[in-house]
Design an enzyme around this catalytic site. Structure first.
Site, PDB file in Angstrom:
ATOM      1  N   LEU A 149      42.903  33.680  40.600  1.00  0.00           N
ATOM      2  CA  LEU A 149      41.699  33.765  41.427  1.00  0.00           C
ATOM      3  C   LEU A 149      40.461  33.884  40.538  1.00  0.00           C
ATOM      4  CD1 LEU A 149      41.373  36.066  44.558  1.00  0.00           C
ATOM      5  CD2 LEU A 149      39.441  35.247  43.236  1.00  0.00           C
TER       6      LEU A 149
ATOM      7  N   HIS B  11      30.092  32.684  52.819  1.00  0.00           N
ATOM      8  CA  HIS B  11      31.089  31.691  53.186  1.00  0.00           C
ATOM      9  C   HIS B  11      30.414  30.498  53.869  1.00  0.00           C
ATOM     10  CE1 HIS B  11      33.777  35.013  52.430  1.00  0.00           C
ATOM     11  NE2 HIS B  11      34.836  34.280  52.684  1.00  0.00           N
TER      12      HIS B  11
ATOM     13  N   GLN C 279      37.493  27.709  47.304  1.00  0.00           N
ATOM     14  CA  GLN C 279      37.921  28.171  48.629  1.00  0.00           C
ATOM     15  C   GLN C 279      36.795  28.213  49.663  1.00  0.00           C
ATOM     16  OE1 GLN C 279      39.998  32.114  48.959  1.00  0.00           O
ATOM     17  NE2 GLN C 279      41.662  30.708  49.391  1.00  0.00           N
ATOM     18  N   PHE C 280      35.616  28.663  49.235  1.00  0.00           N
ATOM     19  CA  PHE C 280      34.408  28.601  50.067  1.00  0.00           C
ATOM     20  C   PHE C 280      33.261  28.254  49.131  1.00  0.00           C
ATOM     21  CE2 PHE C 280      37.193  31.237  52.594  1.00  0.00           C
ATOM     22  CZ  PHE C 280      36.998  30.743  53.877  1.00  0.00           C
TER      23      PHE C 280
ATOM     24  N   GLU D   7      37.001  31.195  39.890  1.00  0.00           N
ATOM     25  CA  GLU D   7      36.445  29.857  40.114  1.00  0.00           C
ATOM     26  C   GLU D   7      36.049  29.148  38.825  1.00  0.00           C
ATOM     27  OE1 GLU D   7      35.664  32.493  42.067  1.00  0.00           O
ATOM     28  OE2 GLU D   7      36.687  31.820  43.888  1.00  0.00           O
TER      29      GLU D   7
ATOM     30  N   PHE E 199      28.677  29.788  42.779  1.00  0.00           N
ATOM     31  CA  PHE E 199      27.900  30.374  41.678  1.00  0.00           C
ATOM     32  C   PHE E 199      28.802  30.776  40.506  1.00  0.00           C
ATOM     33  CE2 PHE E 199      25.511  30.921  45.581  1.00  0.00           C
ATOM     34  CZ  PHE E 199      24.328  30.301  45.237  1.00  0.00           C
TER      35      PHE E 199
ATOM     36  N   GLU F  64      42.822  28.156  44.790  1.00  0.00           N
ATOM     37  CA  GLU F  64      43.351  29.418  45.302  1.00  0.00           C
ATOM     38  C   GLU F  64      44.084  29.178  46.625  1.00  0.00           C
ATOM     39  OE1 GLU F  64      39.614  31.444  45.441  1.00  0.00           O
ATOM     40  OE2 GLU F  64      39.398  31.350  43.263  1.00  0.00           O
TER      41      GLU F  64
END
Lengths: 326, 371
Positions: A58, A129, A82-83, A60, A88, A29
């Site tokens: 977007l 995050h 991204q984080f 995961e 999960f 992303e």
């Protein structure tokens, strides 16, 4: 040599990987034009084109599945999550699919995937995050978890991870991205996987830690030096699998062990280190093993972050407790 | 000023109807084997027609033999396939050896037709590592257990094939239940965004274990889920081999022309239980439902069609079934020869080179295993 931050060292490693092997692909992303939210992939799409460095929708799990499919077609994917708090959404792709693929296929296929992801506390991010979730992956067979603590290691470990024909989750502590600079050699070099580093040599007590906590442990070592305690700091670098030999050798020398992790206490990497030492070197110990970890709550609301995260003072106190045991 | 109803953007009912209208049920032959849509009859030679029917008969025989073996405790997990022969074999018939198959756990017939020896399929079912040691030139991955996970992976394989400039596609299967998974949507959306070479199948056999299709979604067809991904979706009579083949061939050609993926919903039925691990379909299906679908059996209509064309007769069928029976018996014998598995072998394939911790465990298990 250049004086680089860890994020610059990471960008350099990615640049070298794209240059050296045309099968490497970077995607995730905002990694394209924007260069990633932390600019880890800054300029790479402009240099290598949209075919090699590209934005994804977007989602995961889709990113994880894309990596697996591309690896089956003999690419060497370097996806970014991204984080890491978003892991999960992609747990199935990581621990159920890519980590098991070599085994499931009896060794006939490879998953040379390096998943890069920022994590770690102390930078005032929104929820999910900052969590230290490395143990989730560390518990899963068939995949490595690598966590650098400085710019030099970050570059060398990332290149090793990308070259590995097995999957790696490469976690980058956000507080380390720009907090200090270090001399980093130009061009290609590697730092070996599965090998801990000795960040500070000492004789009285061994601290085993990783990631940002290496910085706090090094500060603690300086403070303790002033109090006449000689501390050895071991940086795991690869937290799964753990380099047991290096830790055992150190504990045989010092006779004392303190493990330090930013993650919550239960079922952590630190617990594994403690168990290994209890199993292999308990008779070398002059005191019970000490542990510094975050409490077993959910990662805290932002304003309480600095009260929750382990720090230099916690480490100093724990080391003194272990030193003063009789 | 009054608006005419059909142009009212707030007329939600009209919107739903207009979407539904775009997803007709495609059929080429009816239940009796009579051609009902001449325009869509695929160009298959007499030999190919006989080959496809033979594949379907073989699949039914494999299903029956596997059922017996499972009941005798000589197989592990087995998900019956009877009823889905057109959906499975006529779709597979449209693909090439170098197209990459990402199957679900019920898609063993396609895996075998793609090149997996039957004995290896039996070994996979039993839980033996030899069952999924796929050679380099076998373009498939093992049956997916996690419903829908193959969809996101197919997007990756399809993108990889496109990047390599190969004239091949990835093709993958899930069920009506699978079309509710997040990975289903992510898979078709990613493949659409990258215009990847993929054909996605939803084999809608009416039930996800026991949960009926109408509990899965408010969508009138599962094919129309493609709309949101901006890709074509098509609903086909999954009991009609000619329709399934025609749609599959068109979808493959579309993807290979660089247009991106297609979603195909096959309306089919499994005549048996979900699996032989204790499922009893009488708990959730009526006798009438079984009888209704029995009449739609793809073997009956295809046999009628080929007999009418003078391409098939009872003598041929008896000879074929005898041959298949012999082959399946041989495959069982072959599977029985597999050596006992060793934990040390598993440890050896966890990583390219065993890690230090695994080396220790290897030594321990090799000692136990007397090596």
């Amino acid at each position: 040599m250049a004086n680089l931050t860890m994020i610059q060292a990471i960008t350099e490693a990615l640049d070298i990987a794209l240059e050296r092997d045309e099968n490497t692909l970077i995607f995730g992303e905002d990694v394209g034009v924007n260069g990633g939210v932390f600019r880890a992939t800054d300029g790479l799409q402009a240099k290598y084109g949209e075919d090699r460095v590209f934005d994804t929708p977007l989602a995961e799990s889709g990113i994880g599945g894309l990596a697996i499919g591309l690896a089956l077609e003999k690419f060497r994917p370097i996806p970014e999550i991204q984080f890491f708090g978003f892991v999960f959404e992609v747990m199935d792709s990581i621990v159920v699919q890519m980590a098991r693929m070599r085994y499931r296929l009896g060794g006939t296929r490879e998953m040379p995937i390096t998943i890069r992801s920022p994590f770690g506390g102390g930078v005032h991010t929104p929820e999910l995050h900052a969590d230290s979730l490395e143990s989730l992956i560390a518990h899963s067979p068939g995949i490595r978890v690598v966590i650098p603590s400085n710019p030099y290691d970050a570059k060398g470990l990332l290149l090793s991870s990308i070259e590995s024909n097995d999957p790696v989750v490469f976690l980058e502590h956000m507080k380390l991205y720009r907090s200090f600079r270090e001399e980093v050699p130009e061009g290609y070099y590697t730092v070996p996987l599965d090998k801990a580093g000795i960040s500070h040599e000492g004789n009285d007590v061994t601290i085993v830690t990783y990631g940002y906590m290496v910085r706090e442990a090094l500060k603690a070592a300086e403070t303790l030096k002033g109090q006449g305690v000689s501390v050895e700091v071991i940086d795991l670098r690869t937290v799964s699998p753990i380099d047991i030999d290096t830790i055992v050798a150190s504990v045989e020398k010092t006779g004392r062990l303190v493990v330090v992790q930013e993650a919550q206490r239960q079922a952590g990497v630190g617990a594994t280190v403690m168990a290994e030492i209890a199993e292999r070197a308990i008779l070398n110990l002059k005191a019970p093993i000490g542990r510094v970890a975050a409490p077993d709550t959910v990662y805290p609301f932002g304003l309480a972050e600095n009260d929750w995260l382990p720090n230099e003072e916690d480490i100093v106190n724990k080391v003194l407790e272990v030193m003063n045991f009789d | 000023m009054t608006r005419r109803k059909k142009n009212n953007p707030l007329d939600f009912e009209a919107q739903l109807k207009s979407v539904d209208a775009n997803f007709p049920f495609v059929q080429v032959m009816d239940e009796t084997g009579k051609i009902v849509n001449e325009d869509l009859v695929p160009e298959l030679s007499d030999e190919q027609l006989v080959e496809l029917f033979s594949d379907m008969l073989w699949s039914r025989a494999l299903n029956d033999r596997s059922t017996t073996l499972a009941r005798q405790g000589r197989l592990g997990f087995f998900a019956p396939t009877a009823g889905q022969e057109a959906s499975q074999l006529a779709s597979h018939f449209a693909f090439e050896k170098e197209d990459v198959l990402l199957p679900g756990y019920r898609d063993i017939p396609q895996l075998i037709k793609h090149g997996l020896p039957v004995s290896k399929a039996f070994l996979w079912s039993r839980g033996h590592i030899e069952g999924t040691k796929y050679p380099e030139d076998f373009h498939a991955i093992p049956p997916q257990i996690i419903i829908g996970a193959q969809y996101v992976q197919a997007a990756g394989v399809g993108l990889g094939l496109k990047k390599r400039g190969k004239q091949n596609v990835a093709f993958t299967y899930t069920g009506d239940g699978g079309s509710s998974q997040g990975d289903f949507y992510e898979g078709i959306n990613f493949a659409g965004a990258f215009k990847a070479n993929v054909v996605f199948y939803i084999q809608n056999n009416g039930y996800a274990i026991s949960t009926p299709r109408d509990k899965q979604t408010a969508a009138t067809t599962l094919a129309q889920k493609a709309v949101a991904a901006g890709i074509p979706g098509i609903q086909v009579d999954g009991m009609d081999p000619l329709a399934v083949y025609a749609v599959s061939k068109a979808a493959r050609d579309w993807a290979l022309a660089g247009n991106g993926p297609v979603v195909i919903e096959t309306i089919t039925s499994r005549f048996g239980p979900h699996s032989l691990s204790g499922d009893d379909p009488k708990r959730y299906r009526t006798q009438a439902s079984f009888e209704e679908w029995d009449k739609k059996d793809p073997l009956i209509r295809f046999r009628n069609y080929l007999t009418e064309k003078g391409l098939w007769d009872e003598e041929k069928e008896v000879a074929l079934m005898e041959k298949i029976d012999g082959e399946l018996q041989e495959a069982v014998k072959e599977a029985d020869k597999a050596p006992k598995q060793k934990i040390s072998e598993f440890l050896e394939v966890m990583f390219e080179e065993p890690t230090n911790t695994i080396k220790e465990q290897l030594a321990e298990y090799k000692a136990k295993e007397g090596q």
